[in-house]
Design an enzyme around this catalytic site. Structure first.
Site, PDB file in Angstrom:
ATOM      1  N   PHE A   1      -9.661   1.204  12.105  1.00 51.32           N
ATOM      2  CA  PHE A   1      -9.052  -0.156  12.410  1.00 51.32           C
ATOM      3  C   PHE A   1      -7.515  -0.179  12.976  1.00 51.32           C
ATOM      4  O   PHE A   1      -7.400  -0.416  14.265  1.00 51.32           O
ATOM      5  CB  PHE A   1      -9.192  -1.211  11.197  1.00 51.32           C
TER       6      PHE A   1
ATOM      7  N   TYR B   1      -7.436   4.965  -5.843  1.00 52.55           N
ATOM      8  CA  TYR B   1      -6.969   4.807  -4.421  1.00 52.55           C
ATOM      9  C   TYR B   1      -5.275   4.550  -4.282  1.00 52.55           C
ATOM     10  O   TYR B   1      -4.637   5.495  -3.617  1.00 52.55           O
ATOM     11  CB  TYR B   1      -7.598   3.732  -3.657  1.00 52.55           C
TER      12      TYR B   1
ATOM     13  N   ASN C   1      -0.792  -5.687   3.980  1.00 49.66           N
ATOM     14  CA  ASN C   1      -2.333  -6.442   4.452  1.00 49.66           C
ATOM     15  C   ASN C   1      -2.271  -6.525   5.993  1.00 49.66           C
ATOM     16  O   ASN C   1      -1.795  -7.423   6.392  1.00 49.66           O
ATOM     17  CB  ASN C   1      -2.780  -7.366   3.605  1.00 49.66           C
TER      18      ASN C   1
ATOM     19  N   GLY D   1      -8.942  -3.668 -11.429  1.00 50.18           N
ATOM     20  CA  GLY D   1      -7.550  -3.075 -10.496  1.00 50.18           C
ATOM     21  C   GLY D   1      -7.263  -3.780  -9.253  1.00 50.18           C
ATOM     22  O   GLY D   1      -6.553  -3.393  -8.381  1.00 50.18           O
ATOM     23  N   ASP D   2      -7.477  -5.457  -9.271  1.00 50.64           N
ATOM     24  CA  ASP D   2      -7.259  -6.250  -8.168  1.00 50.64           C
ATOM     25  C   ASP D   2      -5.622  -6.491  -8.311  1.00 50.64           C
ATOM     26  O   ASP D   2      -5.322  -7.224  -9.253  1.00 50.64           O
ATOM     27  CB  ASP D   2      -8.116  -7.428  -8.186  1.00 50.64           C
TER      28      ASP D   2
END
Length: 331
Positions: A21, A158, A187, A286-287
């Protein structure tokens, strides 16, 4: 403070993860910068050949090496064949959701990629490393806005891999005086973002809008993110390369504005003119709950300001996925 500008024009440049991306948009901009030679390394874990279609039209001599950047021998052999490279932009990564399914693979792969590139840099295979980190390395905001001095409190494998990679790059700068810059994007959104396996929230929302899928909202939707349009991220990275003087520096790349997930859904529905089917689910492990960047360092180094507003970027993104859905349905 006065910075000496440097240029990518006439340089030999390699991009790991260049079919992904952000990577593919970076490739497009590097071509516009007038690089002499451009090599993309990608194993297509998430990258897509279609993402490079525009690049091939503009630069038919673009080289694509399909290989795993985590493989030390394979990567070293590729650099040996290529000869000295001026700059490497490192975007190859195993994404966050994979780390919740296969944490060891995600962590080990991401750290190996960084480690191999640091060694190749130390040994003179290329001159400058621009390493892509992630805002996930910070974890949930302890103070806002989040400057580069915010503690690194990763809460997924991650995120831990990205924090570890950042530390590793900085130790190579300190120990071996190599030329490296760490960019820490928040983001990103825009055309070409993966909308299949491990898709981000905006592609998932648009999959619900155009593909008839039900959007899954994890948690209460109050989680916030700091969104920046993908081409603005690329512009910021190239501006940092041009002015970069202090080796080992870390720089946030973001808009400095936050939006909750539920407000994001409402905003997209307003642009579309109709609701998106939704199912509310339990929170994901993990959010991160809150992300919003302090972009003072980026502005002071480059004078950077986003060119694409969030609303305009969403319109562009929605149109891209609308056309993609129409193409898929017409097959």
């Amino acid at each position: 403070m006065v910075f000496v500008k440097r240029t990518l024009r006439g340089k030999r440049v390699l991009v790991t993860g260049g079919a992904g991306f952000i990577g593919s948009h970076l490739v497009d901009h590097l071509i516009a910068e007038g690089v002499a030679e451009l090599i993309v390394v990608d194993n297509f874990f998430l990258g897509q050949r279609a993402n490079l279609a525009e690049a091939y039209r503009k630069l038919p001599g673009l080289q694509l090496l399909e290989l795993d950047a985590a493989g030390d021998d394979v990567l070293r052999a590729a650099f040996s064949r290529l000869g000295t490279i001026d700059v490497v932009f490192d975007l190859a990564v195993i994404p966050l959701p994979n780390s919740l399914e296969d944490p060891q693979f995600c962590f080990d792969t991401n750290v190996r990629i960084t480690s191999h590139l640091c060694e190749l840099l130390r040994k003179g295979y290329f001159g400058t490393l621009v390493h892509f980190s992630s805002s996930e390395a910070y974890g949930t905001a302890m103070t806002v806005p989040m400057s580069e001095e915010h503690p690194l409190k990763p809460i997924t494998p991650y995120a831990a891999s990205k924090a570890a990679g950042d530390h590793l790059v900085r130790t190579y700068v300190a120990s071996f005086n190599v030329d490296a810059l760490i960019v820490r994007p928040f983001n990103n959104y825009g055309p070409r973002q993966n909308d299949q396996l491990y898709a981000g929230i905006i592609p998932m929302l648009l999959s619900g809008a155009f593909g008839g899928n039900t959007f899954k909202l994890f948690g209460d939707g109050r989680q916030t993110r700091d969104y920046i349009y993908v081409t603005d991220t690329v512009r910021a990275v190239l501006a940092l390369y041009a002015c970069f003087q202090e080796r080992g520096q870390v720089v946030n790349i973001a808009s400095g504005q936050e939006i909750s997930m539920i407000d994001l859904k409402t905003k997209i529905e307003h642009i579309l003119g109709h609701p998106i089917p939704m199912q509310q689910c339990d929170p994901r492990p993990g959010d991160v709950q809150r992300l919003v960047a302090d972009t003072t360092r980026l502005k002071s180094l480059t004078g950077f300001a986003p060119q694409v507003s969030f609303d305009d970027g969403l319109v562009k993104t929605i149109e891209f996925y609308r056309q993609r859905a129409s193409t898929m349905q017409g097959r």
